[in-house]
Design a protein around this motif. Sequence first.
Motif, mmCIF file in Angstrom:
data_model
loop_
_atom_site.group_PDB
_atom_site.id
_atom_site.type_symbol
_atom_site.label_atom_id
_atom_site.label_comp_id
_atom_site.label_asym_id
_atom_site.label_seq_id
_atom_site.Cartn_x
_atom_site.Cartn_y
_atom_site.Cartn_z
ATOM 1 N N VAL A 116 -3.532 8.439 8.698
ATOM 2 C CA VAL A 116 -4.715 9.118 9.252
ATOM 3 C C VAL A 116 -4.310 10.477 9.812
ATOM 4 C CG1 VAL A 116 -6.464 9.004 11.087
ATOM 5 C CG2 VAL A 116 -6.008 6.992 9.667
ATOM 6 N N ALA A 117 -3.176 10.529 10.523
ATOM 7 C CA ALA A 117 -2.707 11.796 11.113
ATOM 8 C C ALA A 117 -2.398 12.829 10.027
ATOM 9 C CB ALA A 117 -1.467 11.541 11.971
ATOM 10 N N MET A 118 -1.884 12.365 8.893
ATOM 11 C CA MET A 118 -1.519 13.282 7.826
ATOM 12 C C MET A 118 -2.739 13.856 7.106
ATOM 13 S SD MET A 118 1.880 11.621 6.207
ATOM 14 C CE MET A 118 2.481 13.053 5.316
ATOM 15 N N ARG A 119 -3.856 13.161 7.211
ATOM 16 C CA ARG A 119 -5.080 13.608 6.537
ATOM 17 C C ARG A 119 -5.762 14.735 7.307
ATOM 18 N NH1 ARG A 119 -8.694 8.604 4.899
ATOM 19 N NH2 ARG A 119 -6.798 7.410 4.668
ATOM 20 N N ARG A 120 -5.434 14.807 8.615
ATOM 21 C CA ARG A 120 -6.089 15.829 9.460
ATOM 22 C C ARG A 120 -5.586 17.233 9.139
ATOM 23 N NH1 ARG A 120 -5.634 12.264 14.564
ATOM 24 N NH2 ARG A 120 -7.474 10.987 14.370
ATOM 25 N N GLU B 155 1.709 -6.866 10.476
ATOM 26 C CA GLU B 155 0.499 -6.259 11.060
ATOM 27 C C GLU B 155 0.858 -5.065 11.942
ATOM 28 O OE1 GLU B 155 -2.961 -8.189 11.223
ATOM 29 O OE2 GLU B 155 -3.355 -6.034 11.373
ATOM 30 N N ARG B 156 1.868 -5.271 12.804
ATOM 31 C CA ARG B 156 2.300 -4.204 13.715
ATOM 32 C C ARG B 156 2.849 -3.013 12.936
ATOM 33 N NH1 ARG B 156 5.462 -8.053 17.716
ATOM 34 N NH2 ARG B 156 6.872 -6.337 18.031
ATOM 35 N N ARG B 157 3.644 -3.310 11.937
ATOM 36 C CA ARG B 157 4.246 -2.239 11.142
ATOM 37 C C ARG B 157 3.164 -1.504 10.328
ATOM 38 N NH1 ARG B 157 9.974 -0.979 9.216
ATOM 39 N NH2 ARG B 157 9.418 0.727 7.854
ATOM 40 N N TYR B 158 2.228 -2.273 9.805
ATOM 41 C CA TYR B 158 1.144 -1.690 8.998
ATOM 42 C C TYR B 158 0.251 -0.786 9.862
ATOM 43 C CZ TYR B 158 -2.892 -1.404 5.912
ATOM 44 O OH TYR B 158 -3.914 -0.940 5.133
ATOM 45 N N ARG C 289 -0.758 3.086 9.083
ATOM 46 C CA ARG C 289 -2.144 3.576 9.034
ATOM 47 C C ARG C 289 -2.335 4.765 9.981
ATOM 48 N NH1 ARG C 289 -5.477 3.732 5.657
ATOM 49 N NH2 ARG C 289 -7.250 3.496 7.056
ATOM 50 N N THR C 290 -1.732 4.680 11.156
ATOM 51 C CA THR C 290 -1.829 5.785 12.125
ATOM 52 C C THR C 290 -1.235 7.052 11.516
ATOM 53 O OG1 THR C 290 -1.560 4.175 13.879
ATOM 54 C CG2 THR C 290 -1.212 6.455 14.500
ATOM 55 N N LEU C 291 -0.085 6.910 10.867
ATOM 56 C CA LEU C 291 0.580 8.066 10.245
ATOM 57 C C LEU C 291 -0.281 8.631 9.110
ATOM 58 C CD1 LEU C 291 3.232 9.804 9.905
ATOM 59 C CD2 LEU C 291 3.948 8.100 8.224
ATOM 60 N N GLU D 178 0.853 -1.193 0.000
ATOM 61 C CA GLU D 178 0.000 0.000 0.000
ATOM 62 C C GLU D 178 0.879 1.229 0.000
ATOM 63 O OE1 GLU D 178 -3.121 0.823 2.798
ATOM 64 O OE2 GLU D 178 -4.040 -1.133 2.423
ATOM 65 N N VAL D 179 0.561 2.185 -0.893
ATOM 66 C CA VAL D 179 1.285 3.456 -0.951
ATOM 67 C C VAL D 179 0.448 4.485 -0.195
ATOM 68 C CG1 VAL D 179 2.198 5.250 -2.507
ATOM 69 C CG2 VAL D 179 2.386 2.835 -3.138
ATOM 70 N N ARG D 180 1.104 5.336 0.592
ATOM 71 C CA ARG D 180 0.387 6.316 1.413
ATOM 72 C C ARG D 180 -0.460 7.242 0.536
ATOM 73 N NH1 ARG D 180 4.693 9.093 4.518
ATOM 74 N NH2 ARG D 180 4.190 10.795 3.145
ATOM 75 N N ARG D 181 -1.655 7.537 1.002
ATOM 76 C CA ARG D 181 -2.639 8.283 0.193
ATOM 77 C C ARG D 181 -2.123 9.634 -0.307
ATOM 78 N NH1 ARG D 181 -6.410 4.795 -1.609
ATOM 79 N NH2 ARG D 181 -6.247 3.119 -0.109
ATOM 80 N N ASP D 182 -1.419 10.358 0.564
ATOM 81 C CA ASP D 182 -0.990 11.713 0.175
ATOM 82 C C ASP D 182 -0.065 11.704 -1.040
ATOM 83 O OD1 ASP D 182 0.817 10.617 2.376
ATOM 84 O OD2 ASP D 182 2.035 12.256 1.591
ATOM 85 N N ILE D 183 0.607 10.582 -1.283
ATOM 86 C CA ILE D 183 1.531 10.474 -2.427
ATOM 87 C C ILE D 183 0.745 10.633 -3.735
ATOM 88 C CG2 ILE D 183 3.165 8.907 -3.634
ATOM 89 C CD1 ILE D 183 4.186 9.909 -0.856
ATOM 90 N N PHE D 184 -0.514 10.173 -3.719
ATOM 91 C CA PHE D 184 -1.326 10.244 -4.943
ATOM 92 C C PHE D 184 -1.704 11.681 -5.291
ATOM 93 C CE2 PHE D 184 -1.555 5.885 -3.745
ATOM 94 C CZ PHE D 184 -1.461 5.230 -4.955
ATOM 95 N N GLY D 185 -1.602 12.583 -4.309
ATOM 96 C CA GLY D 185 -1.895 13.988 -4.553
ATOM 97 C C GLY D 185 -0.713 14.739 -5.145
#
Length: 207
Positions: free
Chosen positions: A203-207, A192-195, A199-201, A150-157
């Motif tokens: 979500v935090a970046m979307r705020r 799982e732990r790393r993922y 995900r936390t990062l 999975e690539v972080r969402r903000d990269i797509f912007g």
Amino acid sequence: MRKRTPLICFHRIVPGKYLAAWPVLIGEADPSRHTFSVEVDDAHFAGWPGGSQKAGISDGVAQARRSYITTIVRQRIHQRSFRERVLRAYSERCAFCRLRHEELRGAAHIIPDGEPDGEPVVKNGVAPCKLHHAAFDGQVLAIRPDYVIEVRRDIFGEEDDPMLLHGLKGMHETHIPAPRFARDHPNREFLERRYAQFRTLEVAMRR
Ligand SMILES: [Zn+2]
């Protein structure tokens, strides 16, 4: 051991590959267990007949130096061994983009080195190229426990350039290859732990 003769030690990293350490001295012997210890020294003192004593260094200082150098060499052996075993498990290719180029290949920890469970074992490793190593360490992309990238969402912007398009966005929702042997498959609980951190990062970046 008695003469304190400097030796060279070839440590087997993987079959056919060795890491050399020099000068190595034989330390304590335990005849009842048929074992002896080895300690690595600074190459500077190998040329002194009689070692450190002739160089005017006390035994205590020389011992502390050897134990420090031995620790460093042991860490280097573990790192090299981890790198070689992980690369072999992934057929000497980047698990993300399949790049083969030797100077650009490496091995990454899933649970980082120094954290509990961050051991240098193949199940805690994945083989990325330099770009994907930095992207994985920097949480720009992640591997889900089902081995999907999975690539972080903000990269797509971000605006397109060829490397971003093919090197990062193109990896999204592709799989890493499963190593040939089940014993080498990445530990799903570690992923799982790393993922979860990724995900936390995100979500935090979307705020
Ligand atoms: Zn790559």
